[in-house]
Design a protein around this motif. Structure first.
Motif, PDB file in Angstrom:
ATOM      1  N   ALA A 295       0.812  -1.281  -0.276  1.00  0.00           N
ATOM      2  CA  ALA A 295       0.109   0.028  -0.178  1.00  0.00           C
ATOM      3  C   ALA A 295       0.975   1.522   0.430  1.00  0.00           C
ATOM      4  O   ALA A 295       0.726   2.092  -0.429  1.00  0.00           O
ATOM      5  N   VAL A 296       2.848   1.269   0.465  1.00  0.00           N
ATOM      6  CA  VAL A 296       2.769   2.457   0.333  1.00  0.00           C
ATOM      7  C   VAL A 296       4.020   2.898  -0.987  1.00  0.00           C
ATOM      8  O   VAL A 296       3.408   3.855  -1.544  1.00  0.00           O
TER       9      VAL A 296
ATOM     10  N   GLN B 205       1.387  -8.735  -5.982  1.00  0.00           N
ATOM     11  CA  GLN B 205       0.566  -7.374  -6.191  1.00  0.00           C
ATOM     12  C   GLN B 205       0.826  -7.161  -7.599  1.00  0.00           C
ATOM     13  O   GLN B 205      -0.153  -6.194  -7.833  1.00  0.00           O
ATOM     14  N   LEU B 206       1.889  -7.137  -8.336  1.00  0.00           N
ATOM     15  CA  LEU B 206       2.562  -6.300  -9.299  1.00  0.00           C
ATOM     16  C   LEU B 206       1.508  -6.757 -10.991  1.00  0.00           C
ATOM     17  O   LEU B 206       1.152  -5.659 -11.599  1.00  0.00           O
ATOM     18  N   ARG B 207       1.240  -7.876 -10.471  1.00  0.00           N
ATOM     19  CA  ARG B 207      -0.109  -8.248 -11.837  1.00  0.00           C
ATOM     20  C   ARG B 207      -1.178  -7.231 -11.696  1.00  0.00           C
ATOM     21  O   ARG B 207      -1.890  -6.984 -12.692  1.00  0.00           O
ATOM     22  N   ASP B 208      -1.500  -6.034 -10.897  1.00  0.00           N
ATOM     23  CA  ASP B 208      -2.668  -5.593 -10.526  1.00  0.00           C
ATOM     24  C   ASP B 208      -2.897  -4.180 -11.605  1.00  0.00           C
ATOM     25  O   ASP B 208      -3.552  -3.429 -12.059  1.00  0.00           O
ATOM     26  N   LEU B 209      -1.469  -3.976 -11.945  1.00  0.00           N
ATOM     27  CA  LEU B 209      -0.623  -2.648 -11.735  1.00  0.00           C
ATOM     28  C   LEU B 209       0.033  -2.810 -13.773  1.00  0.00           C
ATOM     29  O   LEU B 209       0.413  -1.461 -14.313  1.00  0.00           O
TER      30      LEU B 209
ATOM     31  N   GLN C  35       6.411   4.129   7.544  1.00  0.00           N
ATOM     32  CA  GLN C  35       5.103   2.611   7.009  1.00  0.00           C
ATOM     33  C   GLN C  35       4.299   2.701   8.466  1.00  0.00           C
ATOM     34  O   GLN C  35       4.836   3.270   8.810  1.00  0.00           O
ATOM     35  N   PRO C  36       2.769   3.099   7.748  1.00  0.00           N
ATOM     36  CA  PRO C  36       1.915   2.921   8.794  1.00  0.00           C
ATOM     37  C   PRO C  36       2.455   1.734   9.816  1.00  0.00           C
ATOM     38  O   PRO C  36       2.159   0.901   9.859  1.00  0.00           O
TER      39      PRO C  36
END
Length: 262
Positions: A31-32, A66-70, A231-232
């Motif tokens: 998310a960051v 996660q990179l697949r969504d970009l 970092q949250p």
């Protein structure tokens, strides 16, 4: 006494680690990073070509998935790692995941790659791969902890001539500098190298540290941006702690051409 520092430059360390480690993400969560990665990939998206993304030191991170969504196609993503153990496991897991999906979805690309090996970098380049975005989530940190690399100066990618000329000499070079040179061979002009690091000075003093006969790092990569990233906090952590800060670097490849054979 044995050294307490992990042997980050040894492939045996990583193969052993990934034999036991199922999943681990260095530094910040997706998310960051997502807004920065999405912006870079979107900016590189053209009308005719899809930007090619090189994810170095992918390890067991969830970022590879996660990179697949970009991107438009997972084939735009090339995940590479020093460890053949983690690459084969990631490839197998992705294959199993895709079999559970109803529609036909392409896999990502996966390769074992020693980023400090000139011959392996040349193999990638000869295959015709050039990249528009390079994603580096603490891989530069790990490589910076490795031993210096012995190279012949003047230095350039060269596997066709193994005889050292009288003008050449061998010198030990900081591994991060070798990484920067090797990535420059694979990067298109204006390629963005996006680095998430724990260090506030990961790319400082490049001008002073470049030895004669080695490409000037500030001439092949321009520092485009440096941001502090917080970092949250963990919502389940009830202890008050100071914020954890990481550093995001965005370097841009210049149009300086590097020699391939001395």
């Amino acid at each position: 006494m044995p050294s307490s520092t992990p042997s980050f430059g040894e492939v045996e360390y990583w193969n052993t680690r990934f034999t036991k480690e199922e999943q681990f993400d260095w530094l910040a969560d997706f998310a960051v990073l997502e807004p920065w990665l999405k912006k870079a990939i979107t900016e590189k998206s053209g009308h005719d070509e899809r930007p090619q993304v090189l994810h170095i030191g992918c390890g067991s991170s969830a970022l590879s998935t996660q990179l697949r969504d970009l991107v438009d196609s997972p084939q735009q993503i090339h995940n590479v790692d020093y460890s053949s153990v983690v690459i084969e496991r990631n490839r197998q897991r992705e294959s199993e995941m895709l079999r559970t999906m109803a529609s036909e979805i392409e896999p990502c690309r996966w390769s074992t790659l020693d980023l400090l090996s000139a011959s392996q970098i040349l193999d990638v380049e000869n295959f015709g791969d050039e990249y528009d975005v390079i994603i580096d989530k603490s891989t530069s940190d790990a490589i910076s902890c490795a031993e210096d690399v012995a190279v012949d100066l003047p230095y350039c990618i060269n596997t066709t001539n193994t005889n050292r000329s009288p003008a050449q000499k061998q010198e030990m070079i900081y591994p991060l500098h070798i990484l920067a040179i090797h990535l420059a061979y694979l990067a298109r002009p204006n390629c963005l190298w996006i680095v998430l690091s724990y260090s506030s000075s990961r790319f400082s003093s490049w001008e002073d540290a470049t030895p004669p006969g080695s490409p000037k790092l500030d001439q092949i990569w321009e520092m485009h941006r440096h941001e502090k990233i917080e970092q949250p906090p963990d919502p389940e952590d009830n202890v008050h702690r100071p914020p954890t800060m990481h550093h995001l670097y965005i370097l841009k490849r210049t149009d300086v051409v590097l020699n391939r054979v001395i």
